[in-house]
Design a protein around this motif. Structure first.
Motif, PDB file in Angstrom:
ATOM      1  N   VAL A 196      51.320  73.544   6.982  1.00 29.13           N
ATOM      2  CA  VAL A 196      50.677  74.450   6.027  1.00 29.13           C
ATOM      3  C   VAL A 196      50.226  75.714   6.746  1.00 29.13           C
ATOM      4  N   VAL A 197      49.591  75.526   7.902  1.00 26.91           N
ATOM      5  CA  VAL A 197      49.099  76.677   8.659  1.00 26.91           C
ATOM      6  C   VAL A 197      50.271  77.502   9.173  1.00 26.91           C
ATOM      7  N   ALA A 198      51.315  76.819   9.657  1.00 24.07           N
ATOM      8  CA  ALA A 198      52.437  77.529  10.271  1.00 24.07           C
ATOM      9  C   ALA A 198      53.233  78.333   9.236  1.00 24.07           C
ATOM     10  N   TRP A 205      52.377  76.224   0.398  1.00 25.53           N
ATOM     11  CA  TRP A 205      52.008  75.379  -0.733  1.00 25.53           C
ATOM     12  C   TRP A 205      52.822  74.095  -0.789  1.00 25.53           C
ATOM     13  N   ALA A 206      54.097  74.192  -0.375  1.00 26.29           N
ATOM     14  CA  ALA A 206      54.968  73.012  -0.461  1.00 26.29           C
ATOM     15  C   ALA A 206      54.430  71.854   0.381  1.00 26.29           C
ATOM     16  N   VAL A 212      48.886  66.129  -0.569  1.00 29.35           N
ATOM     17  CA  VAL A 212      48.145  65.486  -1.668  1.00 29.35           C
ATOM     18  C   VAL A 212      48.802  64.158  -2.023  1.00 29.35           C
ATOM     19  N   ALA A 213      50.171  64.184  -2.112  1.00 30.32           N
ATOM     20  CA  ALA A 213      50.899  62.943  -2.425  1.00 30.32           C
ATOM     21  C   ALA A 213      50.702  61.928  -1.302  1.00 30.32           C
ATOM     22  N   LEU A 214      50.769  62.411  -0.048  1.00 24.48           N
ATOM     23  CA  LEU A 214      50.615  61.516   1.095  1.00 24.48           C
ATOM     24  C   LEU A 214      49.236  60.878   1.122  1.00 24.48           C
ATOM     25  N   THR A 215      48.207  61.661   0.738  1.00 22.23           N
ATOM     26  CA  THR A 215      46.857  61.128   0.739  1.00 22.23           C
ATOM     27  C   THR A 215      46.744  59.985  -0.258  1.00 22.23           C
ATOM     28  N   ALA A 216      47.433  60.157  -1.421  1.00 22.72           N
ATOM     29  CA  ALA A 216      47.443  59.065  -2.398  1.00 22.72           C
ATOM     30  C   ALA A 216      48.123  57.841  -1.808  1.00 22.72           C
ATOM     31  N   LEU A 217      49.241  58.065  -1.109  1.00 19.33           N
ATOM     32  CA  LEU A 217      49.950  56.958  -0.470  1.00 19.33           C
ATOM     33  C   LEU A 217      49.059  56.283   0.568  1.00 19.33           C
ATOM     34  N   GLU A 218      48.346  57.107   1.350  1.00 22.14           N
ATOM     35  CA  GLU A 218      47.478  56.567   2.401  1.00 22.14           C
ATOM     36  C   GLU A 218      46.343  55.736   1.806  1.00 22.14           C
ATOM     37  N   LEU A 219      45.848  56.172   0.647  1.00 21.98           N
ATOM     38  CA  LEU A 219      44.804  55.407  -0.037  1.00 21.98           C
ATOM     39  C   LEU A 219      45.334  54.018  -0.383  1.00 21.98           C
ATOM     40  N   GLY A 220      46.581  54.009  -0.897  1.00 23.71           N
ATOM     41  CA  GLY A 220      47.207  52.723  -1.208  1.00 23.71           C
ATOM     42  C   GLY A 220      47.393  51.877   0.040  1.00 23.71           C
TER      43      GLY A 220
END
Lengths: 245, 75
Positions: A196-198, A205-206, A212-220
């Motif tokens: 994101v920074v780079a 944004w991509a 965001v999707a990964l964070t949901a996966l990590e929660l699971g």
């Protein structure tokens, strides 16, 4: 995380205050701090939510009851009804791992279970405890666990060796599974955060959406790994109590 | 060969094991879906087993990651 930092920097253990006793470094680290937060959090969650225990549970009470019922079912189904004697241990294990995993998902926090030293200690307790239970309940007959019935005599030495090795690698697989899942997930999040920074303000944004999707996966994954640890402990307990195949 | 180059190649080779893990995870969910189509009533009860199998298979992928990390950072 500052810009340009390594994605592995989050796993650094820092001493909060130094403590050396007899050449042993038992300093209070950020790892110890988050373990204490997890234990305090579990105690507060279970005590506060059950304080006004009503027949018709409220939101907090039903969360506490759900977690209790969930693990009680896991133990009952996988270790049998006599395995319920070990329910408090499995529940403690599950809640501790769950809270450590979930606390690690908060930005700038520390994931206790991303260190093999912690997970191996937990797995070693399970392994030694299960072996001790097996020998205490069945004595030498516990060794039948390594001799499956209905195997041709010619194959028996090989099978016993394989069973023995698979039994001895249990603590390693149990601990590496949890530690590697946590470490890989958090490293991946930080690597994408670096993208994101780079990529800057136009293309960044991509990877941000991906995070965001990964964070949901990590929660699971955080919940799933605590569940897997608990269920495997129950399966090992079942083996110790019923060593006959 | 330069020791560092060998290290990088080894870490890259360690990721080949992901092929097996991919087959495994596909197998688990594929079997679950085909079983769920045959008997939808029994499907929800088996989802816990599916997740357990998924987590155990995924862990194999992470062993490969651990090996790659060990090669890169420890040796």
């Amino acid at each position: 995380m500052s810009h340009g930092a390594s994605p592995l920097e989050q796993f650094l253990i820092r001493r909060i205050f130094e403590l050396h006793i007899g050449g042993l470094d038992i300093s209070f680290t950020n790892s110890s701090l988050f373990m204490i937060i997890a234990v305090v959090g579990i105690t507060a969650f279970l005590n506060l939510s059950m304080r006004k225990s009503a027949l018709v549970p409220g939101r907090w009470q039903s969360m506490a009851e759900l977690s209790y019922e969930f693990i009680a079912n896991v133990v009952r189904e996988n270790a049998g009804s006599e395995g319920m004697a070990y329910f408090p241990f499995v529940f403690t294990l599950f809640m501790f791992i769950l809270f450590c995993n979930l606390l690690g998902l908060i930005p700038f926090s520390f994931t206790v279970t991303s260190h093999i030293a912690v997970t191996f200690a937990l797995a070693a307790v399970v392994f030694l405890g299960v072996t001790a239970i097996g020998f205490a309940k069945h004595g030498v007959k516990f060794l039948q666990l390594f001799v499956p019935s209905g195997v041709p005599i010619a194959l028996l030495p090989l099978i016993v060796l394989i069973e023995l090795i698979s039994y001895l690698t249990r603590p390693i697989s149990l601990s590496v599974r949890l530690f590697a899942n946590m470490m890989a997930g958090h490293t991946m999040l930080k690597v994408f955060a670096g993208f994101v920074v780079a990529l800057g303000i136009w293309l960044g944004w991509a990877p941000l959406a991906f995070i965001v999707a990964l964070t949901a996966l990590e929660l699971g994954i955080a919940i799933l790994q605590a569940y897997v640890f608990a269920i495997l402990s129950c399966i090992y307990l079942h083996d110790a109590m019923h060593p006959h195949h | 060969m330069d020791a560092n180059a060998a290290k990088l190649i080894g870490a890259g080779l360690a990721t080949i094991s992901l092929a097996g893990v991919g087959i495994g995870i596909g197998q688990i969910f594929g079997s679950y879906v085909s079983a769920a189509i045959r008997n939808p009533a029994a499907a929800p009860k088996q989802f816990g087993n599916v997740l357990l199998g998924f987590a155990l298979t995924e862990a194999v992928a992470l062993y490969a990651l651990v090996i790659a990390m060990l090669l890169l950072f420890v040796f």
